[in-house]
Design an enzyme around this catalytic site. Structure first.
Site, short mmCIF file in Angstrom:
data_model
loop_
_atom_site.label_atom_id
_atom_site.label_comp_id
_atom_site.label_asym_id
_atom_site.label_seq_id
_atom_site.Cartn_x
_atom_site.Cartn_y
_atom_site.Cartn_z
N SER A 1 19.19 -5.63 20.19
CA SER A 1 18.33 -5.03 19.17
C SER A 1 17.32 -4.13 19.86
CB SER A 1 17.60 -6.12 18.38
OG SER A 1 18.52 -6.87 17.63
N HIS B 1 26.52 -2.22 34.62
CA HIS B 1 25.34 -1.56 34.08
C HIS B 1 24.04 -2.13 34.65
CE1 HIS B 1 23.75 0.99 30.83
NE2 HIS B 1 22.73 0.15 30.86
N HIS C 1 23.57 7.37 27.28
CA HIS C 1 24.03 6.61 26.12
C HIS C 1 25.36 7.20 25.65
CE1 HIS C 1 22.05 3.59 23.22
NE2 HIS C 1 22.36 3.05 24.35
N ASN C 2 26.32 7.18 26.58
CA ASN C 2 27.56 7.92 26.38
C ASN C 2 28.51 7.26 25.39
OD1 ASN C 2 26.49 9.52 28.37
ND2 ASN C 2 27.62 8.52 30.02
N ASN D 1 20.00 6.40 36.73
CA ASN D 1 20.86 5.53 35.95
C ASN D 1 22.30 5.90 36.30
OD1 ASN D 1 22.38 6.07 33.08
ND2 ASN D 1 21.40 4.08 33.10
N ARG E 1 11.09 4.14 25.99
CA ARG E 1 10.54 2.82 26.31
C ARG E 1 10.37 2.63 27.81
NH1 ARG E 1 13.48 1.56 21.99
NH2 ARG E 1 15.31 0.79 23.09
N ASP E 2 11.34 3.15 28.59
CA ASP E 2 11.21 3.02 30.04
C ASP E 2 9.92 3.67 30.53
OD1 ASP E 2 13.40 1.54 30.78
OD2 ASP E 2 14.74 3.26 30.89
#
Ligand SMILES: Nc1ncnc2c1ncn2[C@@H]1O[C@H](COP(=O)(O)OP(=O)(O)O)[C@@H](O)[C@H]1O
Ligand SMILES: [Mg+2]
Lengths: 748, 220, 81, 81
Positions: free
Chosen positions: A323, A59, A105-106, A541, A126-127
């Site tokens: 988190s 990742h 987010h699989n 990604n 956020r990115d």
């Protein structure tokens, strides 16, 4: 790298050396552990091993994909920042830039659909605001298993509610997306979320740290023991036992995210931030390592100062916690108080947790002990890169119009297609997303691309997400080309100039040569198309190991396209606008039926080669359509994709509540009716032209060598086909709109 | 007309409201932070849409207890116009300036779409530019917009001509198709639809514009 | 002291969420399910050690914020451990 | 038979709602409030009259629908009236 200040020589590092077994448990290979021993000159302790495993994980390290990602073109006239930062940045003129990124987010979404999808949206947001942009649009690409699979309904309702729950709360409109159903996603759904933001072009924030002795600041939510193995989970294959392991999934807090957006953007108006990075996968580890490594500085963190939600957290847990809703910044010395005041105002945690150093090491202090000291070069640059063996995918033969017998009358076929899981309206999905918050939405979902006005200007940003996984499975090279080409086409169709793309590459296990072959050929196709269409890839990604019990998903390279409309008066939509206009088909029809929905749904065949993509033709037809829109010669435009021309006409008619009468001259075309209506040849658009302008358009098309077919005229309340079949709009609308609500209410 | 918009943590239509108000009034709009305890001199207070406090516990519950809301109640009692849109409507019911509650939508899902409304009354500073019975198109985007009150309250609202807007095709299960109601003194309006998202021709509908224009006119 | 507060819809107030749960359970093949109602439970730690005082404080919290007494009832349990 | 099911977030799982409630209560001047967690309570009527069978049926419902045991715990109370 400077070696004069090696902290390992001065510091005693506490903690027992870790073993190869522990390394294997962390998902590292024996060779990788050996390499770590060599780089460190000693065995890492457990915290250090955790840091390595996170950074060398698929990742974070892209170890299987890196070689191939380099093939994607990333330069272009508009590109301000390409891959390598949190998001891509392109110039949109007027001193502004668009910042955008897609995230997968699989796995979390399969385990806990609401929270998995919600936190996916949070991550992509956020990115984007990390780079100084205010998010202005969200897009989501979803792939579920067969509609009748026992888990599908539960997953659809959870994922859609989660995406809405997060995006609606932060107040960013969701304006486009796609939903695919296919049995190959039964045990491994895909949730890809994209965010687009707008920033001043000369005030983009980057992640490279700079300077020595500058404060490292943590802001946002407190750290808990969330998803400690999240980053490893995202890259591990599923098996039935996974459901028993019950790994922790993070819970999203969109309320805090909204505050974080406002606080960060407020601080960005001051001259206080040197570098900033969100804490995504592998949290504090990847953010601190990446910032320091990019900036060529060392970093020291005092973990006791990390705001904590739980008691007794270890250094290992603090470094690996995932988190959500947290950011890491390097501030200009002296600006801490000013920054803290802003975060206090928004009731967010703010803590100086360390500083940049000249040691070129990541140094971790906890309870007055040094609990880790790792050379940054070992974590970032020395991460492994693999040239995995791959197989060329088998070449399938095309299936042409004459090979296909007409399965049913055209009107019935059209109705069946438009009521099918692949093509039925997604209204049930997008109506759960706030599409109009921020007061700039010009096109909500339902068209070819979503469009938002650039606030306070006459410009528009168009966004779309596209991929046709069944094409990618049957012919990865053309599938890769097609995904890029369709995104490009969807932007053209709304009157935008395509600028750049982001992407999510969702594939199976790269250690299998056939899967690696799909990856390599899809990427090759994407690269060719991106080159030919001048549509550079600026962010993305990779999500690998998407498989269950050894069966991988369909190869799914999701393309997120961004385009610019210079003047929103020139925005185009797909709805028929008036009666008695001429309907023209632009582009060539050969009658390619391989992998078409017509074959799959009406003949039960998922075979043949996908339609070939001729990129020169794609560019020629697309540029022509773009010009027709600018010259106001067309009144409606829709690209032709899944389901072919008939479906495109059906969608245009429903959107405009105006019917169509199709009377094509099949003899001259030498095509069976079904091939004209349902084949999925690429590089085509349906447009409408006011009758008095038709001769002009035909003449210009001839000049540009763009093939044109006269399909018929708009009008009435039905779709009449070749004088023989007729389908009322009312019946078509009912079939098209009812399927998904019925599925979800259990009425199917 | 001097207008102000209250900003709660995670309000997210505050800017949209301010943009529209600035257009209509030609004046700058005051943004009022929820931690303030007093309001500046204002002719109109807008409590905007969004997810104040994340809609946690109940939508509007925490915002209704924030310091600024005491000042808003006092202003409303003095006759200042108060407009609550979406989350603002929820806040107004939570604080008791308007009767009833907004429950989870009957279909249980969030609903975002442009809906048809009919104007219930022209007798208010907010609706004076509309004709009773007129049809409007205005976007909604909410999860808890299902208006509920006991039947006496509903009867009283009808008798006192306080139903400002009704849905033509009820999207959320609201009692008597109620989309917006007036306070007893007619200077407070709460509504689930977003008139500020229907006040710009480029966005599709301008049916919300007259709500704001009517307020401006009335004060001239 | 630990406390548990239940907040439930008043009788007579329609509970579409409860109803949907009931229907979903039936859809999964569970039989003999009657009325289903969904409410909230809030668990708190309190510094207060006196039972009566704690109870009074919690009731105030419910009235002031936790319950909307137009449609909701609340009940308070103290868990003395 | 009447049953009450509690569904609460597992320990350690972030509870944004609980956190916000705690802060709001403090903002309203309530003192000495520690951790606050919010969960769901579901009240059901069951046709089943045997306690053990009812318990088993309810546990199945929780596993199948009511709770996601990745992040939530459930507990079952039977109210024999
Ligand atoms: N998950 C989703 N979220 C928002 N909009 C969606 C979603 N899925 C589909 N849509 C919308 O539905 C329409 C049809 O989708 P699709 O058939 O994929 O379009 P296209 O063929 O033009 O790519 C598009 O406007 C798309 O934006
Ligand atoms: Mg399209």
């Amino acid at each position: 790298m400077s070696v004069d200040a090696d902290p390992e020589e001065e510091l005693t590092i506490v903690g027992d050396p870790s073993t190869e077994k522990q390394a294997l448990d962390h998902g590292l290979s024996a060779q990788e552990f050996a390499e770590i021993l060599r780089l460190m000159n000693r065995a890492p302790n457990l915290t250090e091993l955790g840091v390595f495993s996170a950074m060398w994980n698929e990742h974070c390290s892209y170890k299987s994909s890196k070689l191939w990602l380099r093939k994607l073109p990333s330069d272009g006239r508009h590109v301000i920042c390409g891959p390598g930062e949190n998001a891509g940045v392109v110039d949109i003129g007027g001193g502004l830039a668009a910042v955008f990124k897609m995230e997968s987010h699989n796995h979390p979404s399969y385990i806990e659909p609401y929270q998995g999808a919600a936190t996916g949206v949070g991550g992509s947001l956020r990115d984007v605001f990390t780079m100084g942009a205010r998010p202005v649009a969200n897009v989501n690409a979803l792939r579920f298993g067969a509609p009748d699979h026992e888990k599908t309904k539960h997953l659809v309702s959870g994922v859609v509610a989660g995406i809405g729950g997060y995006g609606n709360c932060v107040g960013v409109p969701t304006i486009a997306g796609e939903v695919t159903f296919h049995p190959r996603y039964n045990g491994n759904i895909l949730v890809n979320a994209m965010t687009v933001g707008i920033a001043p072009a000369d005030r983009i924030f980057y992640s490279a740290a700079d300077g020595i002795g500058n404060p490292v600041v943590y802001v946002g939510s407190k750290t808990g023991r969330d998803g400690i193995h999240g980053a490893s989970m995202a890259s591990a294959e599923f098996d039935d036992a996974t459901e028993e392991k019950r790994p922790t999934v993070q819970v999203g807090d969109p309320f805090t995210e909204k505050l974080l957006i406002e606080a960060c953007l407020e601080l960005m108006d001051e001259d206080a931030i040197i570098a900033i990075q969100d804490m995504g996968a592998a949290g504090l580890t990847s953010s601190s390592v990446e910032m320091a490594a990019k900036g060529g500085v060392g970093i020291e963190l005092v973990l006791d100062r990390v705001p904590q939600r739980e008691t007794g957290m270890t250094a290992y847990e603090l470094m690996l916690s995932e988190s959500q809703e947290r950011m890491l910044m390097i501030l200009r010395p002296g600006s801490e108080a000013q920054a803290k005041a802003i975060f206090d105002k928004w009731d967010l945690d703010f803590a100086v947790i360390g500083e940049t150093t000249d040691t070129n090491h990541l140094v971790l202090i906890h309870e007055d002990d040094c609990v880790g000291a790792i050379p940054l070069s070992a974590l970032a640059d020395a991460a492994p890169v693999y040239d995995r063996p791959y197989e060329a995918p088998p070449a399938l033969s095309p299936i042409m119009g004459r090979d296909v017998s007409e399965a049913m009358p055209a009107d019935e076929a059209l109705r069946t297609l438009m009521a099918s899981p692949s093509l039925a309206s997604r209204r049930w999905v997008w109506e759960q997303y706030d599409n109009t918050v921020m007061g700039d939405t010009l096109q909500i979902p339902g068209g070819d691309a979503g469009v938002v006005r650039v606030h306070g200007t006459r410009k528009g940003l168009a966004v779309t997400s596209d991929s046709t996984p069944r094409y990618c499975a049957a012919g990865p090279l053309d599938g890769g080309r097609q995904a890029v080409a369709e995104a490009w086409r969807n932007l053209i169709a709304v009157g935008a100039t395509p600028l750049a793309i982001t992407n999510c590459l969702n594939f199976g296990n790269p250690e299998r040569p056939d899967v690696m072959g799909q990856f390599v050929y899809c990427l090759e196709g994407m690269a060719e198309a991106a080159h030919a269409l001048r549509f550079p890839v600026v962010s993305g990604n990779v999500s690998l190991y998407n498989e269950t019990n050894g069966r991988s998903i369909l190869p799914t390279p999701t393309i997120g396209g961004l385009g610019l409309i210079d003047d929103i008066d020139l925005m185009m939509t797909l709805a028929f606008k008036a009666e008695d206009e001429d309907i023209l088909l632009l582009g060539r029809t050969d009658g390619h039926f391989g992998q078409s929905l017509y074959l799959a749904l009406l003949a039960g065949r998922e075979d043949g080669a996908p339609p070939p993509v001729d990129l020169a033709q794609e560019a020629r037809v697309g540029h022509f359509v773009h010009r027709l829109i600018r010259d106001r010669l067309v009144t409606a435009v829709h690209d032709v994709s899944d389901g072919g021309v008939a479906v495109a006409i059906g969608e245009m008619a429903l959107a405009g509540a105006v019917g169509a009468s199709l009377t094509p001259d099949l003899e001259t075309m030498d095509l069976p009716l079904a091939a004209l209506l349902f084949a999925e040849d690429q590089a085509r658009y349906c447009v409408t032209v006011p009758a008095q302008l038709t001769e002009t358009v035909l003449a210009e098309a001839a000049d540009e060598a763009v093939p044109v077919t006269r399909l018929g005229k708009t009008g009435r309340n039905s779709i009449d086909i070749a004088g023989c079949a007729s389908l009322s709009l009312e019946a078509l609308r009912a079939s098209h709109e009812d399927w998904l609500p019925k599925l979800m209410s259990g009425a199917l | 007309m001097k207008a102000g918009v209250i900003v709660f943590p995670a309000s997210n239509c505050d800017r949209d409201a301010a943009v529209t108000l600035a257009h209509v009034t030609g004046q700058s709009v005051t943004m009022v932070w929820h931690k303030e305890t007093a309001l500046p001199q204002l002719d109109l207070v807008v409590i905007p849409g969004g997810f104040s406090y994340g809609d946690y516990l109940r939508p509007g519950a925490m915002a209704a207890r924030s310091p600024i809301m005491r000042a808003v109640v006092e202003a409303a009692e003095r006759g200042v116009r108060v407009l609550g849109i979406c989350n603002g409507f929820q806040i107004l019911t939570e604080i008791g300036l308007l009767p009833g509650v907004l429950m989870r939508n009957a279909g249980l899902t969030f609903v975002s779409r442009t809906v048809g409304l009919t104007v219930g009354t022209e007798r208010s500073p907010f609706t004076r530019r509309y004709a009773r019975g007129e049809r409007l198109h205005v976007p909604i985007a909410h999860h808890e917009g299902n208006y509920l009150a006991d039947s006496e309250t509903l009867d009283r609202l009808e008798e006192e001509d306080r139903i400002a807007f009704r849905y033509t095709d009820n999207p959320n299960g609201s009692a008597r198709d109620i989309a917006g109601i007036l306070g007893a003194d007619r200077n407070v309006l709460g509504m689930m639809p977003h008139p500020e998202r229907a006040a710009d021709a480029a966005l599709g509908s301008t049916d919300g514009w007259r709500l704001f224009a009517g307020l401006v006119e009335e004060l001239q | 002291m630990k406390a548990r507060i239940h907040i439930t819809l008043k009788q007579g107030v329609l509970d579409p969420q409860g109803k949907a749960i009931g229907q979903a359970l039936e859809g999964l093949g569970f039989d003999g399910i009657g009325d289903v109602r969904q409410g909230k439970v809030i668990d708190l730690d309190l510094a207060e050690t006196d039972e009566a005082a704690a109870r009074a404080q919690l009731a105030k919290m419910c009235e002031a914020l936790l319950a909307n007494t137009v449609i909701e009832n609340y009940s308070i349990d103290l868990l003395t451990s």
